[in-house]
Write an enzyme that holds these catalytic residues in place. Structure first.
Site, PDB file in Angstrom:
ATOM      1  N   ASP A  67       2.994   3.239   0.777  1.00  0.00           N
ATOM      2  CA  ASP A  67       3.666   3.100  -0.513  1.00  0.00           C
ATOM      3  C   ASP A  67       3.930   1.631  -0.844  1.00  0.00           C
ATOM      4  OD1 ASP A  67       5.198   4.402  -2.752  1.00  0.00           O
ATOM      5  OD2 ASP A  67       6.835   3.284  -1.828  1.00  0.00           O
ATOM      6  N   GLU A  73      -1.326   2.319  -1.897  1.00  0.00           N
ATOM      7  CA  GLU A  73      -0.875   2.348  -3.283  1.00  0.00           C
ATOM      8  C   GLU A  73      -0.639   0.892  -3.674  1.00  0.00           C
ATOM      9  OE1 GLU A  73       2.646   3.362  -6.350  1.00  0.00           O
ATOM     10  OE2 GLU A  73       3.002   2.752  -4.293  1.00  0.00           O
TER      11      GLU A  73
END
Length: 643
Positions: free
Chosen positions: A317, A370
């Site tokens: 993330d 990401e």
């Protein structure tokens, strides 16, 4: 790489200490934390915690009335900063924390950073636990090793465990891991997904963070069951042939007192200077990637989920927030690197080391970034200067595509370049196409409510969007609820609105996605060259006047090639001609306008013959009838008998 898991007891050797201090002990979870053992015939638990600036460390818990003096740990004399001790009579299920008195007089009770289990929030103690489990997924793991993972279809169902489905008759309580195991594998198989991606399952104090503010990095959230219950869920998915991806958050952590922040009276895990150590958007601490013991904590955590829980991929993330020292900061609010630049050199080294460690220990596991900027080489090998990820979320595609689809079709002719632009950079990295949770919250609208037009056009547009997504190069990812066109935005406190599937329009979307996934898995042209320019060729992307685009997806064998033609207007286009290189007969093998999906059934079921009418630089062409707001897929069947 040497396997560092050989010792039966969690005693720390000099070799362990050297590895930990150098940041390369990738199995330190077998040594630090709490471990149930038997020593000299006495059963108990060995505790070890890193707290180099502590003056005193003791174990407090329900077994000693949270007495700070009764169960002290011993500080090692080797400069490691580790405190340890064997406490007899303490076994599985005991709640505990570490009481730490710092050299500066600071006193605090902390959860164990390496604990395998935590109390259910809002309670904050850690729990003595083991990871005993009999796995039954050997066949899956063997299959996983049988071929490179990027050579296979990858279609991911992204989900939030707490809101996928709830038990209404019990005041909307969560499903447990084991209850999910009874439903989720069957649903993923029915829908033909290849993987499920869980938003962070690691323990987090605030449910509304969706798991992205972690305190228990080594513990599946006890909201849904025990570590063994989560193992059972993963095992069940594997036995059903479904891969498991975990969201992993090495970018920041919350400021809760029982967590990692200011752990031993100093900024141990985070940078002391808030210009480097505090995230202005998320009000959380940022890891100090330049500290070797912190690197060991994080990388061993990644290895832990692959090792102990058989996870198939980690989606990392907020990578962009790690790469840039000025991320979300104004001038004067950040500290340049040693060369005066904005690149976080320590984070770069960490990410490369993380990817090298994962791929060395588990070469058949994927890492996915990401990363929302144009940072070069995210999926390039580390020995070529890249970051070493296997895939990257294609955020530009997601934003451009959704922006285009939200336009009334009457305006789309002026924006065709926006839709076609992604192909210019589609092969600069190995991409996943995400339609993720971030796009269906905070007033952005659900996927179906983003679509313009009346009821029929909204659903036709959504079918068109999904058809376009599966025709575009790259792996696929769709967030739960979008699989049946849920009207509500995602709400983490409620179940998905499964009752909407009583409506034929919603059922049609679900059936379309099921068939698209199945089509994707059955057509080599859609995955064999998914990350290579060799797998894609435009026929025509310039017909903005008609808002029509056509292209070819190519496999390793020419006979597998597929032709996609998309009509992005609500008007049927008759006698629309596209060029083809091979004279002969073509068959329409997929059509998003099929009646069974809720379409208008402008479907051509008989073979279509090419004619020697040059078009698009090709010697023959097909005259097609294109459905409104639809995509058709054609395949070459046979040549003319006289050729």
């Amino acid at each position: 790489m040497t396997d560092q898991r050989s010792d039966a007891l969690p005693m720390l050797s000099g070799f362990d200490i050297d590895l930990f201090k150098s940041g390369t002990h990738y199995h330190i979870y077998n040594k630090l934390g709490s471990h149930i053992i038997e020593r000299d015939g006495v059963k108990g638990t060995h505790f070890a915690v890193w707290a180099p600036n502590a003056q005193q460390v003791s174990v407090v818990g329900n077994f000693n009335g949270w007495n700070r003096e009764s169960h002290p740990l011993n500080g090692r004399t080797d400069g490691s900063g580790i405190w340890e001790g064997f406490l007899p009579g303490i076994g599985r299920g005991e709640y505990y924390k570490y009481f730490i008195r710092s050299n500066n007089g600071y006193e605090v009770e902390k959860g164990d950073p390496y604990a395998f289990h935590w109390e259910t929030p809002p309670h904050t103690a850690t729990v003595v636990w083991n990871l005993d489990y009999q796995w039954n997924d050997a066949q899956w793991l063997e299959k996983r090793r049988s071929a490179p993972p990027l050579s296979k279809p990858i279609s991911v169902y992204e989900m939030h465990i707490g809101s996928w489905r709830r038990v209404d008759e019990e005041e909307g309580r969560f499903l447990t891991y084991r209850e999910l195991a009874a439903e989720l594998p069957e649903y993923c198989n029915y829908m033909n997904f290849t993987h499920v991606e869980f938003m962070p399952v690691m323990e987090h104090p605030f449910y509304g963070s969706w798991g992205y503010q972690l305190t228990g990095y080594f513990a599946p959230s006890s909201r849904f069951g025990t570590p063994q219950d989560f193992m059972f869920l993963v095992d069940s998915l594997h036995q059903a042939g479904i891969g498991v991806i975990l969201d992993w958050v090495p970018s920041h952590f919350p400021t809760d007192e029982h967590g990692l922040g200011y752990f031993d009276g100093t900024h141990l895990y985070e940078h002391a200077d808030p210009k480097k150590g505090f995230h202005p958007d998320w009000k959380s601490f940022i890891f100090n990637y330049g500290r070797n013991e912190v690197k060991a904590f994080l990388i061993s955590n990644a290895i832990y989920w692959l090792d102990k829980f058989h996870i198939d991929a980690l989606r990392v993330d907020a990578v962009a927030s790690m790469l840039y020292l000025d991320y979300s900061r104004n001038e004067g609010e950040w500290i340049p690197n040693q060369y005066g630049g904005r690149e976080n050199l320590e984070a770069l080294d960490f990410l490369r080391e993380f990817n090298n460690a994962v791929h060395t220990n588990f070469p058949d596991v994927l890492t996915i970034a990401e990363e929302s900027t144009a940072w070069p080489g995210v999926t390039s090998p580390t020995n070529n200067g890249g970051l070493g990820f296997d895939m990257k979320w294609m955020m530009g595609w997601m934003h451009d595509t959704l922006s285009y689809f939200q336009l009334d079709p009457v305006y789309r002719s002026h924006h065709q370049g926006q839709l076609a632009f992604s192909i210019h950079y589609a092969f600069s990295e190995k991409f996943t196409l995400p339609l993720s949770h971030d796009e269906v919250v905070y007033g952005k609208n659900s996927m179906i409510n983003k679509m313009p037009g009346d009821h029929w056009q909204q659903f036709a547009n959504l079918r068109l969007l999904y058809g376009y997504m599966f025709g575009h190069p790259g792996a696929k990812l769709l967030f739960m609820g979008a699989d049946f066109a849920q009207r509500h935005e995602w709400r983490h406190d409620f179940s998905l609105d499964w009752n909407e599937n009583n409506n034929p329009s919603h059922t049609g979307i679900q059936l379309l996605l099921k068939d698209l996934n199945g089509f994707y898995k059955s057509q080599p042209a859609l995955y064999e060259n998914n990350f290579s320019q060799e797998g894609f060729e435009w026929i025509d992307n310039q017909d903005g006047v008609n808002s029509i685009m056509s292209w070819i997806r190519k496999g390793k064998n020419e006979e597998d090639d597929l032709i996609f033609v998309g009509n992005f207007t609500p008007i049927v286009k008759s006698n629309y001609r596209i060029g083809v290189s091979k004279p002969g007969y073509y068959q329409e093998i997929f059509n998003t306008d099929d009646l069974k999906y809720g379409g208008s059934d402008v479907v051509k079921r008989e073979e279509q013959e090419s004619y020697p009418v040059p078009k698009h630089g090709r010697i023959h062409s097909l005259a097609l009838v294109l459905p409104p707001l639809g995509i058709v897929v054609l395949k070459y069947v046979r040549g003319f008998d006289w050729l």
